[in-house]
Design an enzyme around this catalytic site. Structure first.
Site, PDB file in Angstrom:
ATOM      1  N   SER A 192      15.183  13.420  -5.183  1.00 23.47           N
ATOM      2  CA  SER A 192      16.036  12.653  -4.291  1.00 23.47           C
ATOM      3  C   SER A 192      16.086  11.164  -4.623  1.00 23.47           C
ATOM      4  O   SER A 192      16.959  10.438  -4.168  1.00 23.47           O
ATOM      5  CB  SER A 192      15.537  12.810  -2.844  1.00 23.47           C
ATOM      6  OG  SER A 192      14.243  12.232  -2.684  1.00 23.47           O
ATOM      7  N   LYS A 229      12.922   2.377  -2.128  1.00 25.40           N
ATOM      8  CA  LYS A 229      13.720   3.535  -1.693  1.00 25.40           C
ATOM      9  C   LYS A 229      14.017   3.425  -0.202  1.00 25.40           C
ATOM     10  O   LYS A 229      13.144   3.044   0.586  1.00 25.40           O
ATOM     11  CB  LYS A 229      12.956   4.818  -2.014  1.00 25.40           C
ATOM     12  CG  LYS A 229      13.753   6.112  -1.839  1.00 25.40           C
ATOM     13  CD  LYS A 229      12.902   7.316  -2.249  1.00 25.40           C
ATOM     14  CE  LYS A 229      13.657   8.632  -2.100  1.00 25.40           C
ATOM     15  NZ  LYS A 229      12.812   9.803  -2.464  1.00 25.40           N
ATOM     16  N   SER A 259      10.613  14.353  -6.281  1.00 25.79           N
ATOM     17  CA  SER A 259      11.664  13.347  -6.075  1.00 25.79           C
ATOM     18  C   SER A 259      11.443  12.029  -6.792  1.00 25.79           C
ATOM     19  O   SER A 259      12.347  11.201  -6.861  1.00 25.79           O
ATOM     20  CB  SER A 259      11.849  13.078  -4.580  1.00 25.79           C
ATOM     21  OG  SER A 259      12.468  14.169  -3.945  1.00 25.79           O
TER      22      SER A 259
END
Length: 505
Positions: free
Chosen positions: A155, A80, A179
């Site tokens: 997210s 990420k 997330s």
């Protein structure tokens, strides 16, 4: 010919150990897959083909010399983009960090490199991890592999979509209020939020420091367990890092597939977040079926009152923005980030700072900074931030009482299947979508989402939570349910996702 992109991380590791393939071959297969489908998905913000292949070749050389450094050595991974990577652009999906090349690695990236996992690239997210759909990225949204007209969650939608679409067998995400777990639910993958402090946050770009946690994304429970074995452990640079010695999570996941593995396991259903009209009725029906499967496996299911969980979302959306306000103050054009000069050319510090933050930060980031700054302001600190901290303490006590009655808690991972674009961008919808996920972050306890079945052709996840340090318990329980669900729905679960063909692009 074997398609290595369709194998799990554990299966790839077995093939590498047996000499059936090389890391270079497996890594190239995933790079080819990214090249073929990511133009439609936009799961990646940066792909490091040269670096990944060099790391793969180094892993092959080490294995040939008898120096494979971990069970996952040679297995490629995605990271990420709010986790810093030395020499590889890291933006947290924000224009304010565009072009930033970190001079150091995050602790978890150091662990990946030491274990010789080639890093394919950096995945998309909502800007600074603030959002529920990966529509808030400064570089455009990610699409869900199951339906390109739907979001992958947020997210960490980029990591979840990359794993679901076979662009990477495993990935790293961060979880502040769901997330990792909510995108896992939307994409038919597995997402694990470890115990707070079980995985170092050093090198994770901070959003809410008392809530953030790095964790694995994968297609199976075992793959997530194998990855947490690699990235977990103490780090002196993170003051919240736990000094505990952790048992093998992979062993726990394997044990969960043994006959009778969860016979007698006490499974608690928190009434305040597991029932009510917030859920799609089909999700509720699927949840009830999962409860039946747990009972068929020998688990003892009871309903538990967790009254303060009703207030968790409200408390979170005071605490988290307050920490955002503090953490993002550094992006001021002076210390960090890009610099924007006012249009009229006048350039004192205040005007440049205002112009930079106005242009380079997105609307959701600005909203949370304003909310947090207000909550921390003179005259309102005790009424808002202070009160929210008291609610957080009550939530933690409710968890303690719940775990006195149950070994694990069980809920749906999300209120519905994946939403269409635009349905999770309004603040009220965005914030309430975290209903099932937020309590675990407030308490710092581990939580995992696994695919629980299909609703209207879309995956929906089911969530287990355990007491702090109970990560192994989660892997064991979720592996047992995963096995039962495979018999009912087929495995691997993401194989049910429609192939990305020209006709549905």
């Amino acid at each position: 010919m074997t398609d290595y992109t369709r194998l799990t991380a554990a299966e790839i590791a077995e093939a590498l150990a047996a000499g059936d393939t090389t890391s270079a071959e497996v890594t190239q297969a995933h790079l080819d897959r990214i090249g073929a489908v990511d133009g439609d998905l936009h799961a990646f913000l940066a792909v490091d083909a040269e670096g990944a292949l060099a790391q793969a070749e180094a892993a092959d050389e080490a294995r040939a010399a008898g120096a494979a450094s971990s069970p996952l050595a040679g297995v490629p991974i995605a990271v990420k983009d709010n986790i810093v990577t030395k020499g590889l652009e890291t933006t947290a999906a924000s224009r304010v960090l565009e072009g930033w090349i970190p001079p150091y690695d995050a602790h978890v990236v150091e662990r990946l490199r030491a274990a010789r996992l080639p890093i394919l690239g950096k995945t998309n997210l909502d800007e600074f991890a603030m959002g529920a759909s990966t529509e808030m990225s400064g570089y455009g949204p990610t699409r869900n592999p199951w339906d390109l007209e739907r979001v992958p969650g947020g997210s960490g939608g980029g990591s979840a979509a990359a794993v679901s679409a076979y662009e990477a067998p495993i990935a790293l995400g961060t979880d502040t209020g769901g997330s990792i777990r909510q995108p896992a639910s939307f994409t038919g993958t597995v997402g694990m939020k470890p115990t707070y402090g079980a995985v170092s946050r050093y090198g994770a770009i901070a959003m809410g420091s008392s809530l953030d946690q790095i964790g694995p994304a994968s297609r199976t429970v075992l793959d997530s367990a194998l990855l947490q074995d690699v990235i977990g452990g103490h780090d002196r640079r993170d003051q919240t890092s736990m000094p505990d010695e952790w048992e093998s999570f992979a062993d726990a996941a394997r044990a969960g597939r043994e006959p009778g593995a969860i016979k007698g396991l006490r499974v608690g259903i928190p009434r305040q977040i597991a029932e009510g009209d917030a859920y799609d009725e089909n999700v509720s029906a699927l949840f009830r079926r999962n409860i039946e499967l747990l009972q068929e496996l020998g688990a003892e299911v009871t309903w538990i009152d967790t009254k303060t969980f009703d207030y968790a979302v409200a408390a979170y959306y005071l605490l988290m923005p307050a920490e955002v306000s503090s953490n993002l103050a550094r992006y001021d054009s002076v210390r960090y980030g890009v610099r924007v000069t006012p249009e009229d050319g006048t350039a004192n510090v205040e005007r440049v700072m205002r112009a930079t933050r106005a242009e380079a930060l997105g609307p959701e980031v600005k909203r949370r900074i304003v909310l947090g700054t207000y909550a921390l302001s003179s005259g309102y600190f005790d009424a808002y931030y202070g009160s929210a901290q008291k609610v957080r303490t009550l939530v933690q006590r409710d968890f303690e009482e719940a775990f006195a009655q149950a070994d694990v808690l069980f809920t749906p991972s999300a209120l519905s299947g994946a939403k269409r674009f635009g349905e999770l961008t309004e603040p009220k919808d965005m914030y309430t979508s975290d209903l099932t996920n937020i309590p675990a972050n407030l308490a710092g306890v581990p939580a995992i989402s696994i695919p629980g079945g299909l609703v209207d052709g879309l995956p929906v996840g089911m969530q287990f939570m355990a007491a702090a340090r109970g990560d192994a318990q989660l892997y064991k329980a979720s592996a047992a349910l995963e096995q039962a669900l495979e018999a009912e729905w087929g495995a691997p679960f993401t194989a049910k996702a429609p192939e990305l063909k020209e006709s549905n692009r």
